[in-house]
Design a protein around this motif. Structure first.
Motif, PDB file in Angstrom:
ATOM      1  N   ARG A 164      98.137  13.155  56.395  1.00 54.63           N
ATOM      2  CA  ARG A 164      96.696  12.890  56.500  1.00 54.63           C
ATOM      3  C   ARG A 164      95.898  14.190  56.554  1.00 54.63           C
ATOM      4  O   ARG A 164      94.776  14.267  56.031  1.00 54.63           O
ATOM      5  N   ALA A 165      96.467  15.221  57.174  1.00 60.77           N
ATOM      6  CA  ALA A 165      95.770  16.504  57.248  1.00 60.77           C
ATOM      7  C   ALA A 165      95.575  17.098  55.855  1.00 60.77           C
ATOM      8  O   ALA A 165      94.497  17.600  55.529  1.00 60.77           O
ATOM      9  N   GLY A 166      96.622  17.044  55.014  1.00 62.10           N
ATOM     10  CA  GLY A 166      96.490  17.541  53.653  1.00 62.10           C
ATOM     11  C   GLY A 166      95.473  16.744  52.855  1.00 62.10           C
ATOM     12  O   GLY A 166      94.654  17.316  52.112  1.00 62.10           O
ATOM     13  N   ASP A 167      95.491  15.429  53.034  1.00 59.96           N
ATOM     14  CA  ASP A 167      94.516  14.584  52.340  1.00 59.96           C
ATOM     15  C   ASP A 167      93.093  14.918  52.796  1.00 59.96           C
ATOM     16  O   ASP A 167      92.165  14.995  51.986  1.00 59.96           O
ATOM     17  N   TYR A 168      92.931  15.098  54.110  1.00 60.32           N
ATOM     18  CA  TYR A 168      91.607  15.433  54.643  1.00 60.32           C
ATOM     19  C   TYR A 168      91.120  16.767  54.076  1.00 60.32           C
ATOM     20  O   TYR A 168      89.949  16.903  53.686  1.00 60.32           O
ATOM     21  N   ASN A 169      91.991  17.767  54.042  1.00 57.29           N
ATOM     22  CA  ASN A 169      91.592  19.080  53.530  1.00 57.29           C
ATOM     23  C   ASN A 169      91.128  18.994  52.082  1.00 57.29           C
ATOM     24  O   ASN A 169      90.158  19.667  51.699  1.00 57.29           O
ATOM     25  N   ARG A 170      91.798  18.201  51.285  1.00 57.75           N
ATOM     26  CA  ARG A 170      91.375  18.061  49.889  1.00 57.75           C
ATOM     27  C   ARG A 170      90.017  17.364  49.794  1.00 57.75           C
ATOM     28  O   ARG A 170      89.165  17.758  48.981  1.00 57.75           O
ATOM     29  N   ARG A 171      89.796  16.346  50.622  1.00 55.07           N
ATOM     30  CA  ARG A 171      88.492  15.673  50.611  1.00 55.07           C
ATOM     31  C   ARG A 171      87.394  16.619  51.073  1.00 55.07           C
ATOM     32  O   ARG A 171      86.301  16.656  50.493  1.00 55.07           O
ATOM     33  N   GLY A 406      94.509  24.028  58.234  1.00 49.25           N
ATOM     34  CA  GLY A 406      93.334  23.817  57.401  1.00 49.25           C
ATOM     35  C   GLY A 406      93.559  24.147  55.945  1.00 49.25           C
ATOM     36  O   GLY A 406      92.741  23.766  55.092  1.00 49.25           O
ATOM     37  N   CYS A 407      94.646  24.842  55.640  1.00 43.13           N
ATOM     38  CA  CYS A 407      94.962  25.179  54.255  1.00 43.13           C
ATOM     39  C   CYS A 407      96.004  24.250  53.645  1.00 43.13           C
ATOM     40  O   CYS A 407      96.353  24.407  52.465  1.00 43.13           O
ATOM     41  N   LEU A 408      96.509  23.296  54.414  1.00 47.53           N
ATOM     42  CA  LEU A 408      97.459  22.330  53.852  1.00 47.53           C
ATOM     43  C   LEU A 408      96.795  21.558  52.711  1.00 47.53           C
ATOM     44  O   LEU A 408      95.667  21.093  52.836  1.00 47.53           O
ATOM     45  N   GLY A 409      97.506  21.428  51.610  1.00 42.51           N
ATOM     46  CA  GLY A 409      97.008  20.643  50.496  1.00 42.51           C
ATOM     47  C   GLY A 409      96.001  21.345  49.614  1.00 42.51           C
ATOM     48  O   GLY A 409      95.533  20.772  48.628  1.00 42.51           O
ATOM     49  N   ARG A 410      95.637  22.569  49.933  1.00 42.28           N
ATOM     50  CA  ARG A 410      94.655  23.299  49.136  1.00 42.28           C
ATOM     51  C   ARG A 410      95.338  24.095  48.040  1.00 42.28           C
ATOM     52  O   ARG A 410      96.556  24.273  48.030  1.00 42.28           O
TER      53      ARG A 410
END
Length: 504
Positions: A164-171, A406-410
């Motif tokens: 969910r953290a990676g998804d949130y960072n992308r959003r 905060g950089c997960l998924g970026r």
């Protein structure tokens, strides 16, 4: 080439001349950061100056720079700067460019602050603060505050939390990019450094001096790497080590904030004004952490609302910045022994008002400047277990963990860590021994990497940004800036015991 500064003159320079770029020695990773050798003509925008609305004695200006320095003839970006003229024009030594860090804190505001630097520095230098692109008044990054407020707590308990953290960072990145425009993708510190060099040329200065605090030290390091001949003096206060990989980044910052906690405990044992003196603070802390984990810890300043582990650890981290030990001791006492009705009138520090130290530009900048890979939840768990051993009370550095998660998924960074090359001119590095944010070991490592021309001045006390905590440090920095006089090798400044909040 010296830039013409009259507004009627728009100098036209080749990009390589505009950047004043002298390539450092070749390295295998140089392709990651070297500016492209584009031989196109690029206009050098003059600076449009006018009195600052906050202080008419200070000049505020804007300057247009390329949004993407690899496409100098493409869209432009207006950056804002402020210049406080030297008090004694006859004794003027040049321009001192300043940056207070963040990333995302306004350097214009730093130039407007007429009390930050010593009187002799203000008398001898034009002090120039440039709001970095994406921050302050320079096309600030904008995001939906409601979405920002949904930021997940970075203490993940399950694989689903991690995903969910990676998804949130992308959003969040998509939202901020849509609201901010292309500056969101070009907020890296190398671009900031190129902007600074363009400002130097527009100012007509052959060389400048630079003072960078906290994240501003990274601007200084990268500017020194790319334009060493353009620096007269360089001060790095509370330094970032841009060679630290993800594990060193997390471990060394966790150890730093744990050391700050241990110093708080030691202070309380010796200061009769500590409301927890004679108590076992580590045992009290363990009880509070257990309550926070169970969702049973009442916020002493806002009962009956509850606070979790992340909020408790972040409150401690924030309190160690100044430090505000007296206020924090009251905070812990009232949390440990809550009163049944109204909150206790404990002395409050602004540090405890908020634990969110990250402006909107934080993620954009950090995730373009740092590679902090955590491949999966298993890797995340392993790191958290290792950090808890190194930092048994604090467990993590909240700032470092915020950066990593905060950089997960970026997308991959454009300016990742790499070895810091030796400096070609004198560099003064200063750091508090017990800085909770920029680890003292970073200052030691950076000084070694910069080589024999660098000198480390240690403040043997507490808090973040040593210049503001010790007249001994600020005096040494001022002497270096004015006369290029370095402190002796191994020099240090004694610790100054903090005072209760509101006591001068």
């Amino acid at each position: 080439m010296r830039a013409l500064t009259r507004p009627v003159t728009a100098a036209i320079l080749t990009l390589t001349t505009l950047l004043g770029y002298a390539p450092p020695p070749a390295r295998a990773d140089r392709a990651l950061s070297a500016p492209p050798r584009i031989h196109l003509l690029a206009p050098l925008s003059p600076i449009a100056w006018e009195p600052c609305p906050e202080d008419e004695k200070v000049q505020c200006g804007t300057m247009r720079v390329p949004l993407d320095w690899s496409a100098p003839l493409g869209p432009g970006l207006d950056i804002t700067l402020a210049r406080r003229p030297a008090g004694d024009r006859a004794a003027r030594l040049g321009t001192l460019v300043v940056n207070p860090g963040g990333p995302g804190v306004s350097a214009v505001n730093m130039a407007l602050d007429h009390e930050y630097f010593g009187a002799d520095v203000r008398r001898r230098f034009d002090i120039v603060g440039i709001d970095p692109r994406g921050a302050g008044r320079s096309a600030p990054i904008l995001c939906d505050q409601n979405l920002v407020d949904q930021k997940p707590v970075p203490l993940f308990h399950t694989e689903a939390d991690f995903q969910r953290a990676g998804d949130y960072n992308r959003r969040l990145a998509a939202d901020c990019a849509a609201r901010s425009g292309a500056v969101y993708r070009h907020a890296d510190t190398i671009s900031v450094v190129r902007d600074m060099e363009a400002v130097r040329i527009a100012l007509g200065e052959q060389r400048v001096s630079f003072y960078g605090a906290s994240y501003g030290s990274l601007i200084g390091l990268l500017y020194a790497e790319r334009y060493p001949e353009r620096l007269r003096a360089l001060v790095l206060d509370s330094v970032m080590d841009h060679s630290a990989g993800v594990d060193a980044f997390l471990t060394q910052t966790a150890e730093a904030v744990q050391a700050a906690f241990d110093q708080f405990v030691s202070w309380c044992a010796r200061d009769s004004r500590c409301v927890l003196r004679g108590r076992d603070i580590k045992q009290i802390w363990a009880v509070l952490m257990r309550r926070a984990t169970a969702g049973q810890l009442i916020d002493p300043y806002d009962p009956p609302s509850r606070i979790g582990v992340w909020q408790l650890v972040s409150a401690a981290f924030s309190a160690f910045y100044d430090p505000q030990w007296y206020s924090f001791a009251h905070y812990l006492k009232e949390a440990y022994e809550p009163r049944p009705s109204t909150p206790a009138p404990a002395p409050r520090s602004p540090v405890l008002e908020s634990t969110d130290l990250t402006p909107h530009s934080f993620g954009a900048v950090m995730c373009q400047d740092w590679s902090l890979p955590v491949n999966d939840f298993t890797g995340y768990q392993a790191r958290m277990r290792a950090l808890a051993v190194r930092a048994p009370q604090m467990r993590v550095s909240p700032l470092a963990l915020t950066a990593m998660t905060g950089c997960l998924g970026r997308t991959a960074p454009v300016n990742p860590q790499r070895p810091i090359p030796p400096a070609t001119g004198p560099v003064l590095v200063v750091n508090s021994r017990y800085d909770p944010a920029t680890a003292y070991v970073w200052a030691q490592q950076v000084t070694r990497q910069l080589g024999p021309v660098a000198r480390l001045l240690t403040y043997q006390g507490w808090g973040h940004v040593a210049y503001t905590h010790s007249p001994c440090v600020s005096g040494a920095v001022d002497r270096y800036l004015i006369g290029l006089t370095m402190p002796a090798s191994g020099a240090s400044c004694p610790a100054i015991e903090p005072k209760p909040f509101g006591v001068g």
